[in-house]
Design an enzyme around this catalytic site. Structure first.
Site, PDB file in Angstrom:
ATOM      1  N   LEU A  83       0.841  -1.206   0.000  1.00  0.00           N
ATOM      2  CA  LEU A  83       0.000   0.000   0.000  1.00  0.00           C
ATOM      3  C   LEU A  83       0.877   1.258   0.000  1.00  0.00           C
ATOM      4  O   LEU A  83       0.740   2.118  -0.870  1.00  0.00           O
ATOM      5  CB  LEU A  83      -0.923  -0.021   1.240  1.00  0.00           C
ATOM      6  CG  LEU A  83      -1.833   1.192   1.444  1.00  0.00           C
ATOM      7  CD1 LEU A  83      -2.836   1.332   0.295  1.00  0.00           C
ATOM      8  CD2 LEU A  83      -2.601   1.092   2.780  1.00  0.00           C
TER       9      LEU A  83
ATOM     10  N   THR B 172       0.393   5.117  12.034  1.00  0.00           N
ATOM     11  CA  THR B 172       1.145   5.669  13.169  1.00  0.00           C
ATOM     12  C   THR B 172       0.192   5.911  14.345  1.00  0.00           C
ATOM     13  O   THR B 172      -1.036   5.870  14.188  1.00  0.00           O
ATOM     14  CB  THR B 172       1.772   7.029  12.776  1.00  0.00           C
ATOM     15  OG1 THR B 172       0.704   7.929  12.442  1.00  0.00           O
ATOM     16  CG2 THR B 172       2.731   6.891  11.596  1.00  0.00           C
TER      17      THR B 172
ATOM     18  N   GLU C  30       1.346   0.067   9.978  1.00  0.00           N
ATOM     19  CA  GLU C  30      -0.112  -0.175   9.967  1.00  0.00           C
ATOM     20  C   GLU C  30      -0.856   0.989  10.634  1.00  0.00           C
ATOM     21  O   GLU C  30      -1.841   0.813  11.345  1.00  0.00           O
ATOM     22  CB  GLU C  30      -0.446  -1.535  10.561  1.00  0.00           C
ATOM     23  CG  GLU C  30       0.281  -2.619   9.773  1.00  0.00           C
ATOM     24  CD  GLU C  30      -0.349  -3.976   9.761  1.00  0.00           C
ATOM     25  OE1 GLU C  30      -1.536  -4.105  10.088  1.00  0.00           O
ATOM     26  OE2 GLU C  30       0.376  -4.927   9.393  1.00  0.00           O
TER      27      GLU C  30
ATOM     28  N   GLY D 247      23.358   0.065  32.820  1.00  0.00           N
ATOM     29  CA  GLY D 247      24.276  -0.018  31.676  1.00  0.00           C
ATOM     30  C   GLY D 247      24.126  -1.313  30.895  1.00  0.00           C
ATOM     31  O   GLY D 247      24.285  -1.344  29.668  1.00  0.00           O
TER      32      GLY D 247
ATOM     33  N   ASP E  99      -7.891  -2.829   9.712  1.00  0.00           N
ATOM     34  CA  ASP E  99      -8.491  -3.116  11.036  1.00  0.00           C
ATOM     35  C   ASP E  99      -7.998  -4.483  11.527  1.00  0.00           C
ATOM     36  O   ASP E  99      -7.620  -4.637  12.692  1.00  0.00           O
ATOM     37  CB  ASP E  99     -10.025  -3.135  10.961  1.00  0.00           C
ATOM     38  CG  ASP E  99     -10.607  -1.739  10.758  1.00  0.00           C
ATOM     39  OD1 ASP E  99      -9.916  -0.758  11.064  1.00  0.00           O
ATOM     40  OD2 ASP E  99     -11.754  -1.650  10.297  1.00  0.00           O
TER      41      ASP E  99
HETATM   42  C1  LIG Z   1       9.541  -1.739   9.117  1.00  0.00           C
HETATM   43  C2  LIG Z   1       8.356  -1.245   8.345  1.00  0.00           C
HETATM   44  C3  LIG Z   1       7.541  -2.155   7.683  1.00  0.00           C
HETATM   45  C4  LIG Z   1       6.447  -1.700   6.942  1.00  0.00           C
HETATM   46  N1  LIG Z   1       5.692  -2.597   6.233  1.00  0.00           N
HETATM   47  C5  LIG Z   1       4.759  -2.144   5.355  1.00  0.00           C
HETATM   48  C6  LIG Z   1       4.076  -3.062   4.476  1.00  0.00           C
HETATM   49  O1  LIG Z   1       4.279  -4.282   4.518  1.00  0.00           O
HETATM   50  N2  LIG Z   1       3.194  -2.558   3.579  1.00  0.00           N
HETATM   51  C7  LIG Z   1       2.919  -1.216   3.500  1.00  0.00           C
HETATM   52  O2  LIG Z   1       2.100  -0.840   2.658  1.00  0.00           O
HETATM   53  N3  LIG Z   1       3.550  -0.324   4.327  1.00  0.00           N
HETATM   54  C8  LIG Z   1       4.461  -0.759   5.240  1.00  0.00           C
HETATM   55  N4  LIG Z   1       5.110   0.127   6.060  1.00  0.00           N
HETATM   56  C9  LIG Z   1       4.838   1.554   5.915  1.00  0.00           C
HETATM   57  C10 LIG Z   1       4.116   2.167   7.118  1.00  0.00           C
HETATM   58  O3  LIG Z   1       2.783   1.744   7.146  1.00  0.00           O
HETATM   59  C11 LIG Z   1       4.275   3.690   7.016  1.00  0.00           C
HETATM   60  O4  LIG Z   1       5.636   3.976   7.320  1.00  0.00           O
HETATM   61  C12 LIG Z   1       3.353   4.441   7.943  1.00  0.00           C
HETATM   62  O5  LIG Z   1       2.022   4.327   7.514  1.00  0.00           O
HETATM   63  C13 LIG Z   1       3.704   5.926   8.045  1.00  0.00           C
HETATM   64  O6  LIG Z   1       3.888   6.502   6.792  1.00  0.00           O
HETATM   65  P1  LIG Z   1       5.209   7.373   6.475  1.00  0.00           P
HETATM   66  O7  LIG Z   1       6.373   6.567   6.911  1.00  0.00           O
HETATM   67  O8  LIG Z   1       5.158   7.835   5.076  1.00  0.00           O
HETATM   68  O9  LIG Z   1       5.087   8.623   7.458  1.00  0.00           O
HETATM   69  P2  LIG Z   1       4.282   9.981   7.169  1.00  0.00           P
HETATM   70  O10 LIG Z   1       2.890   9.681   6.754  1.00  0.00           O
HETATM   71  O11 LIG Z   1       5.102  10.860   6.304  1.00  0.00           O
HETATM   72  O12 LIG Z   1       4.237  10.613   8.638  1.00  0.00           O
HETATM   73  C14 LIG Z   1       5.321  11.308   9.235  1.00  0.00           C
HETATM   74  C15 LIG Z   1       4.821  11.820  10.600  1.00  0.00           C
HETATM   75  O13 LIG Z   1       3.745  12.760  10.398  1.00  0.00           O
HETATM   76  C16 LIG Z   1       2.603  12.328  11.135  1.00  0.00           C
HETATM   77  N5  LIG Z   1       1.393  12.698  10.393  1.00  0.00           N
HETATM   78  C17 LIG Z   1       1.097  12.481   9.082  1.00  0.00           C
HETATM   79  N6  LIG Z   1      -0.125  12.949   8.796  1.00  0.00           N
HETATM   80  C18 LIG Z   1      -0.613  13.480   9.938  1.00  0.00           C
HETATM   81  C19 LIG Z   1      -1.844  14.142  10.291  1.00  0.00           C
HETATM   82  N7  LIG Z   1      -2.831  14.317   9.405  1.00  0.00           N
HETATM   83  N8  LIG Z   1      -2.003  14.565  11.554  1.00  0.00           N
HETATM   84  C20 LIG Z   1      -1.020  14.369  12.485  1.00  0.00           C
HETATM   85  N9  LIG Z   1       0.153  13.753  12.220  1.00  0.00           N
HETATM   86  C21 LIG Z   1       0.349  13.329  10.960  1.00  0.00           C
HETATM   87  C22 LIG Z   1       2.759  10.817  11.255  1.00  0.00           C
HETATM   88  O14 LIG Z   1       1.979  10.289  12.297  1.00  0.00           O
HETATM   89  C23 LIG Z   1       4.254  10.692  11.474  1.00  0.00           C
HETATM   90  O15 LIG Z   1       4.544  10.960  12.823  1.00  0.00           O
HETATM   91  C24 LIG Z   1       6.159  -0.307   6.873  1.00  0.00           C
HETATM   92  C25 LIG Z   1       6.973   0.598   7.569  1.00  0.00           C
HETATM   93  C26 LIG Z   1       8.060   0.151   8.291  1.00  0.00           C
HETATM   94  C27 LIG Z   1       8.922   1.164   8.987  1.00  0.00           C
END
Ligand SMILES: Cc1cc2nc3c(=O)[nH]c(=O)nc-3n(C[C@H](O)[C@H](O)[C@H](O)COP(=O)(O)OP(=O)(O)OC[C@H]3O[C@@H](n4cnc5c(N)ncnc54)[C@H](O)[C@@H]3O)c2cc1C
Length: 381
Positions: A125, A364, A362, A339, A240
């Site tokens: 996604l 933040t 899934e 430590g 969900d």
């Molecule tokens: C180890 C790992 C495995 C993953 N596996 C998958 C996977 O299998 N498939 C998949 O599709 N994705 C996967 N992800 C992606 C993950 O779901 C996203 O990293 C996550 O949804 C956050 O998106 P972003 O990293 O682009 O952060 P951003 O969306 O850029 O957010 C950055 C910060 O801004 C905050 N923020 C953004 N919008 C708002 C708002 N409207 N109001 C307040 N705060 C906001 C966020 O909470 C965060 O603190 C994975 C990520 C990691 C690190």
């Protein structure tokens, strides 16, 4: 209201605990260092049915209720969060995409292979520019006479390096925003599907996380899951499910960190006595236990309700609470180790790193609060 787990749930939890203690814990440190899971671990999990936990027996699944699934997943995560996450994504997101929304033909073609572990699932996604705002994704799926042609890049894809099938979200109507997103299943060997290098992560290191890109990747029409334009709705419904899996992962990490901290507090002596004799340490352990128990109640309630209705708010509350608990508890566990908590000699250093991502993927913690707020009204918590 019954707070005692039923026989099925206890059996699943005990079996997963035994597997975690015998097979995962002894090699957890090595898997963290090697940044990979030995294939035998996945083979044994497959043999025991862990790839088809939520699928019906018709497709060779274990047909578990969500609470039994949650109990098993917590125990696996207690053994290794890096192994467990791939199993969670496979069961909660990928096989459910096909089972809940796929055509009969797709179910027949893929579900037995997914339940047996022959076809590991990845869920695509997120994109470089679309994370929390997943509805703004840019990948496209252009319809042609005999199929769809995928183009675009997906980021952070769990299990990508060894997945057999990819559940992919892409735009079939670029002008329609999130209403133009559709969902597809794509086989690993499809020309035009390319894997990036393995990400160097802070925690859950054994899990294989990569970018996946699609360049003129042609798939058959029948690989559409659900109807055209229904993809974003499907993605949110599946998340969900996924959030219960990640909540269980967070609980498992928190439980493991608590157990290590408790043990260490009774072994480590300062001022001529175990540090567990000091009230400051006792209060930390009490607070850890309360937070774990409170989060576990939310997770079990969400799992119970999930089998009756969609329960988005409860799934988000469970995931938010459990992931914040995991981070808080792991941090306290490091503190209790002093430590020794800061070096690799004790597993709390790994739990601290593994816990961090549970507040990110899934959805933040901020995204969970958005879902929860959207589902609140004045009289209905
Ligand atoms: C180890 C790992 C495995 C993953 N596996 C998958 C996977 O299998 N498939 C998949 O599709 N994705 C996967 N992800 C992606 C993950 O779901 C996203 O990293 C996550 O949804 C956050 O998106 P972003 O990293 O682009 O952060 P951003 O969306 O850029 O957010 C950055 C910060 O801004 C905050 N923020 C953004 N919008 C708002 C708002 N409207 N109001 C307040 N705060 C906001 C966020 O909470 C965060 O603190 C994975 C990520 C990691 C690190």
């Amino acid at each position: 209201m019954d707070f005692i787990l039923g026989e099925d749930q206890q059996l699943m939890a005990e079996a997963a605990r035994e597997f975690a203690e015998k097979k995962l814990m002894p090699i957890a440190e090595k898997m963290d260092e090697d940044e990979q899971v030995p294939q035998e671990i996945y083979d044994e999990l497959a043999e025991l049915g862990y790839f088809g936990m939520l699928l019906p027996e018709e497709y060779d699944g274990l047909e578990l209720d969500t609470l039994s699934y949650t109990c098993a997943m917590e125990e696996l995560a207690r053994g290794s969060a890096g192994v467990m996450v791939g199993i969670s994504v496979h069961n909660s997101l990928c096989s459910q995409a096909v089972y809940q929304f796929g055509s009969d033909k797709l179910k027949k073609k893929y579900l037995e292979g997914m339940a047996s572990g022959e076809l590991f699932g990845s869920y695509c996604l997120s994109e470089p520019g679309a994370g929390t705002d997943a509805g703004s994704l840019k990948a496209t799926a252009d319809e042609v006479d005999d199929g769809y042609v995928l183009n675009g890049t997906k980021s952070w894809i769990t299990s990508a390096g060894h997945a057999g099938v990819f559940i992919v979200f892409a735009l079939t109507d670029k002008a329609a925003g999130d209403k133009g997103i559709s969902c597809f299943i794509v086989e690993r060997d499809t020309p035009g599907l390319n894997l990036g290098a393995k990400e160097k992560k802070m925690g859950i290191k054994p899990s294989d996380t990569r970018e996946v890109s699609f360049v003129d990747c042609k798939i058959p029409k029948e690989n559409l899951i659900g109807t055209k334009g229904e993809g974003f709705k499907i993605a949110l419904i599946l998340l969900d499910n996924g959030r219960i899996g990640i909540a269980a992962q967070a609980l498992g990490i928190a439980q493991a960190a608590f157990e290590e901290a408790y043990k260490y507090a009774h072994e480590r002596e300062q001022f001529g006595q175990p540090i567990a004799n000091f009230q400051a340490i006792q209060f930390k352990l009490s607070d850890m236990a309360i937070k774990i128990e409170a989060s576990r109640l939310l997770v079990h309630k969400a799992a119970f309700l999930k089998d009756k209705s969609r329960a988005s708010k409860e799934c988000s509350m469970a995931k938010l609470s459990a992931s914040e608990t995991a981070n808080w508890v792991a941090n306290q566990a490091v503190q209790i180790h002093g430590g020794y908590g800061y070096v690799k000699e004790y597993p709390v250093e790994r739990y601290f790193r593994d816990a961090r991502v549970t507040e990110i993927y899934e959805g933040t913690s901020e995204a969970q609060r958005m879902v929860i707020y959207r589902n609140l009204d004045r009289k209905n918590l």
